[in-house]
Structures are given as C-alpha cells and as structure tokens.
Scaffold this active site. Structure first.
Site: not given
Ligand code: M6R
Length: 618
Positions: A613, A100-101, A27, A495, A74, A491, A514, A2
């Site tokens: 974000k 927010n929260g 965000r 993605k 959100w 990773e 496995h 949010c």
């Molecule tokens: O702000 P942070 O690095 O703590 O965020 C952690 C994850 O939320 C963040 O890396 C998320 O997985 C991304 N969308 C990955 O691209």
C-alpha cells in the site's frame, strides 16, 4: 509495505501483536513474526513465511509475557522465507529488532561485524539487511553503553531510511522505537497502564485514539506508563499526545466483499468531504482557509510541476491539464522517481505540487527534498494522511479527507486527489487573475457536480461486472483515451495490471497507429474512453481502426450515445459531463471493470501479489 506493531502492559502481548498485524495486512507482505519477552527476560521469537494465518497456525503455545514487537515483511533483501522474516536477534540473543526501510550499507556493516561474529563462533542468521541493526546495538551494550545510547550510535551507522522497533532481554519491561529518514512513520498509542506502537494508525485504533507520531531522528523508550523521547537534538522529553478522530468502524469492510469495492462506493462521500467548505460559488472562493500560501505567492507562480507515483502520478497528469486549462499557467507533470535524479530547471516561481495519498512514498518524498535542497521552490502536498511526512515537508498541504483507504489499489484517494487539484487550479487561476470571477464561479459550480457524476458512474457496476466476466480470459488489454482521458486510460491499465495480473497498456489514442496497432487481432480487447467532448471524433476514428483489425471494443461513453453504442461490441454509458469533469464520470467505471475482471479470476483483490500500500523503499 512492511508493518510494525509493539505492546507493553499487563495483558499478554502475543494476541495483541497478532491482531495489530492483521490490521496492517492491507499494506502487503510476504512473511510475519512476533517476539515476546516475559518479565524475567525469557524471549520467544515466532516467524513464518506466508500469511498471518500461517504464523498463527505454527504457534503451538502462545508465549507468555507482556512486552513484544511484531512485523509484516515485504521482501527487499533476501527471499521471503522463515529465516528472513522479522524479528531479527543479535547473535547473543540480547537485542531483537524489526525494521521498515533499507540499510543501504548493510554489506559494509556485515563485513565490519564479521570478524567479531566469527570469533564468538557465530554466524548471520538471515540474508537481510536488518540483522546488522541488533548486532550493532548489542556491540554497543557490550561496551557498557545505555540502550538509548546504543540505539543512537547504531542508527548513526546506518545509511538509508529506517523505522525500527526493538526489545532487549536486559530491559524486559520496555520497547524502543526509532525513526530515521522517511521509511514510514511510527505512531505511539497511549492506553491505561499499557502502551502500543505501530507503523500505521489503523493498527492502534481498536485500543486507543490518543497518539503521538515520532519525528525523524526520534528515539523512544516506552514502558507501560508512558514514553520518553530523545529527539534529533538529543534532549529527553515526555511528548504531549494528540487525540485522533478516526472512527474504527470506518476501517471495517461493512457489507462489501472487498475493501476496494467499499472504497469505490465511498467516492461520492470522499469527494463531498474533500470539497466541503472549500468550493463556494456565491461569492466564489476556492481553498480560502485551507491553503497556507498567500495570494501574493500564488500570483508570482509562473509554472507548476505536479509529481507523484502510480495512481497519484495519473492524478498529477490530470492536474496538469486543469492547471493549464483553468488557471492558464504553464504546467508539467513528472514521475517523482525520475525527477529526483535529474537536474531539471526550476526556480522560485515554480510551484511544485506532490500528490501522494499516503504522504510517505519514498520517491515522492525524495523528490520533495530534492526541490527543497536545490531550488527552495514553494511546495504543496496533496495527501490523505494528516501529519504524514509529505505534509511536514511541504509549505502547504491540501488534505483530501477520504478516510482510511485499506485496499492496496488506490481508488477513493484518486478521486479525492483530483478534487484537490481542481480546487488548486481554480484558486491559482483566480489569484493570478487569469480566471474571471464569472468563470471562477462556473468552474466551482461544475466541481460541485463531481460527487453525483461519480455516484452515477458507480451505478454501472452490474454492467461492468457482466462485461468483465465476458472478457476475463483475455491476456491483454489496450486502453485508449485522448486529452484529459489519456491519463485515465493509463490508470485503467494500471488497475488491470495490479488487480487482475493481466497485461494492459494505456495509450493516447493518437499514438495507437504508431506501433501498438500491430498487436491487435480478435483476441485483444480494446477499452476506449470516448465521452462526447472536443476530441470525440478523433476517438471515433481510432475505434474504427481497431474494429478494422477485428479487436473487440469496449467503449465507455455518454449515456444514450447510440451512434457509439451500436458501433462497438460492449458499451458502458456514463453521465455526460462538462469536458473538464469527465474524469469524475469515468473513474468508477475503469475501477469497477478492473475489480470485476480480478473477481472473476478469483484473485486476492485487497492484497494483490507483490504490491504494498505504501512504498517506502526504493
Ligand atoms: O501513497 P501514494 O499515493 O504516494 O502511492 C503511490 C503509488 O504507490 C500508488 O498510487 C500505487 O500505484 C497504487 N497501488 C495504485 O493503485
């Protein structure tokens, strides 16, 4: 997650709020709204499910009034809908709030307030937890409290972490903001005869670079001429603002089609900026002036635990590898959301390193406070946001100097976090004497090549696009890596999932036989991360096993590796790198593959569905 904006001044608040919300779109959100009050106390609340353009389209006449708050939501409690969008008003319409929260005890509070509402012939207007906040504030106002006291009292009733902004029809020339716990920040921006607030700096930069960050427990009263804060100890003061040097142009997309693409291309610069002045080869030194932890403290470290979430967790996994290999210190990694609810065995000689680009991820902050409360172990935060909560909680911070990252997918902050972890491993190894001066210099010299490795990896963009296009209808991907490339396989899969909505799994190649191998057939592409290194032969065996099941193989290996290239269906060559540096060479390729799969599927790359974000809720 949010976003919050607010304005008080001579201009019409509505357009300023909408423009501020646009800057927070990155965000992630599913609905939005604004509330504007004019100087007579007349209130207009406009809110809509969907994108900001839906909200704008629904506004027939922009409300007049120079005071207002806005929000991008959100959904956590209650589905995304017009009625659940913020702002929320008290049932008598006097107090309007965005949050927010999460109000964790909202059910209890709703039950407590229910009878009063019923008596007044009113009912709740939404399914959200937030709606209890204006109701609590308005109940305090009704018994004659000042609005500041009403806010203090209402916030003291909330369990959980909350950042809020509020306006009141009884005090039409002001906005109020408050922060409790780690639900993200509130930044106050100073203009000439006008003031702004936002949950994130980028929403303010078009107007001002003079700002003040609210601390946990602060309640701010803001009018067109300035701000008064009641801190956690309740003493009122006028804060001294800071000057920030973020360039508004740096947050514009420039010639790139998406912020993500821009940020992938910014990685060489982000790495150079992060390393600059911190890695010197002659005489060798790492993080000499940057780490507020003395060599004596580092010498006493017997174990390192690196934590994070999502992409930052994958950086932590690679960091663990470097800390073991370069510094020679036992190291582990952990998922912050799991770690914080365990009772692991740490001690004062364990160094805890939290990786979080935003510095506000609730699980990572929760883990940090768990460490502080339970063990008092020394802590380092690696983050992109100066002044973020993580920097305040840690004993020392390494800022990764990547500039604002707007795309929801972390890209350049992943590369920046890697550089910081590598520097930390070097510094730790040298302080403890496990790294000789010559090896220290050699390790740092290698790191200085990271920006060019990334740059050359980015040079494979066209090849990535072509391969992604060919596989864009696949419904599954398996990504394999070994050793230091295993976290990169995870990773790459993350993605693919977050951008392309394709099911993808990252596996240690040795684990494939496995279980996962049962999935493979001609329709199940496998991405193999296979640069020439100590485990290359083992990767070749895994690739043979994949081929024997007729699964198409996309291999990422060293440029000119014809043996590998001729064995697989598609090959992407990256610059050969020393074994510890391969993450820098491979990172842009895994990002570009996911980007181009998403692009060829026509998806919303900078704001993937359901994602935020900064994840400030549990
Ligand atoms: O702000 P942070 O690095 O703590 O965020 C952690 C994850 O939320 C963040 O890396 C998320 O997985 C991304 N969308 C990955 O691209």
């Amino acid at each position: 997650m949010c976003g919050i904006v607010g304005y008080v001044g001579r201009q019409s608040a509505g357009p300023i709020l909408l423009e501020g919300l646009q800057r927070l779109e990155y965000r992630g959100y599913d609905s939005s709204g604004i509330a504007v009050i004019d100087h007579d106390g007349a209130l207009a609340v406009l809110k809509r499910q969907g994108k900001l353009r839906d909200l704008e389209a629904s506004i027939e006449r922009m409300p007049s009034g120079g005071v207002g708050i806005g929000h991008t939501r959100w959904a956590t409690h209650g589905e995304p809908s017009d009625r659940n969008a913020h702002p929320h008003a008290s049932s008598n319409g006097d107090v309007i709030v965005v949050q927010n929260g999460i109000v964790e005890n909202y059910r209890e509070l709703k039950a407590e307030l229910h009878d009063e509402l019923e008596l007044a012939g009113r009912d709740w207007q939404s399914d959200t937890d937030t709606e209890v906040i204006p109701e609590l504030i308005s109940r305090e106002l009704a018994v004659g409290r000042s609005i500041e006291d009403a806010l203090i009292s209402a916030l003291s009733r909330l369990r959980g972490a909350n950042a809020i902004a509020a306006v009141s029809r009884r005090h039409p020339g002001r906005i109020y903001a408050a922060r409790k716990g780690s639900a993200g920040g509130i930044v106050i921006g100073y203009g000439e005869g006008e003031m702004f607030i936002a949950s994130d700096l980028p929403a303010l930069l078009a107007h001002t670079t003079t700002v003040h960050h609210l601390e946990d427990g602060d309640i701010a009263t803001i009018d067109a001429d300035g701000v008064t804060i009641q801190g956690a100890e309740r003493e009122a003061f006028r804060p001294t603002p800071l000057q920030v040097d973020l360039d508004p142009v740096a947050i514009a997309r420039g010639p790139y089609r998406h912020f993500m693409l821009k940020e992938i291309h910014e990685q060489p610069r982000a790495l150079s900026d992060t390393i600059r002045g911190r890695a010197r080869v002659d005489p060798p030194s790492a993080l000499a002036d940057d780490l507020a932890l003395r060599d004596e403290t580092l010498r006493g470290i017997e174990r390192v635990l690196v934590i994070g979430m999502g992409t930052s967790l994958h950086a932590a996994m690679i960091g663990r590898w470097w800390i073991e290999q370069i510094a020679g210190v036992p190291a582990d990694f952990d998922n912050a959301s799991e770690f914080r609810f365990r009772a692991p065995l740490l001690g004062p000689s364990t160094l805890v390193v939290s990786v979080t680009q935003s510095g506000e991820t609730i699980d990572t902050l929760g883990a940090m406070s768990h460490v502080r409360a339970r063990w008092g172990a020394p802590q380092i935060a690696i983050t992109n946001v100066d002044g973020s909560e993580a920097t305040r909680m840690a004993d020392a911070s390494i800022l990764i100097r990547c500039g604002p990252e707007v795309g929801v997918a972390s890209t350049k902050t992943f590369a920046g976090s890697l550089a910081a972890l590598y520097l930390l491993a070097c510094r730790l190894g040298r302080a403890r004497g496990s790294l000789s001066e010559a090896d220290f210099a050699d390790a740092l010299e290698q790191l200085l090549t990271a920006p060019s490795l990334v740059d050359r990896g980015i040079g494979q963009a066209a090849r990535c696009a072509e391969i992604a296009q060919r596989h864009n209808s696949a419904t599954n991907f398996l990504v394999l890596g070994r050793g230091i490339e295993y976290p990169l396989a995870m990773e790459a899969a993350l993605k693919c999932k977050e951008l392309s909505y394709v099911h993808a799994e990252g596996y240690a190649a040795g684990e494939m036989k496995h279980g996962p191998i049962a999935l493979l057939d001609g329709s199940f592409p496998v991405i193999a991360l296979a640069p020439r290194g100590p485990l290359f032969d083992k990767m070749m065996s895994a690739i043979q096993q994949v081929r024997a099941r007729r699964a198409p193989v996309i291999a990422v290996g060293d440029e000119g590796d014809d043996e590998l290239a001729t064995m697989v269906d598609d090959f992407i060559g990256v610059p050969p790198a020393p074994p510890l540096l391969t993450p820098f060479a491979l990172t842009p390729v895994i990002q570009l593959l996911a980007y181009h799969i998403a692009l060829s599927r026509g998806l919303d790359i900078d704001q993937p569905r359901n994602l935020a974000k900064t994840v400030t809720v549990e």
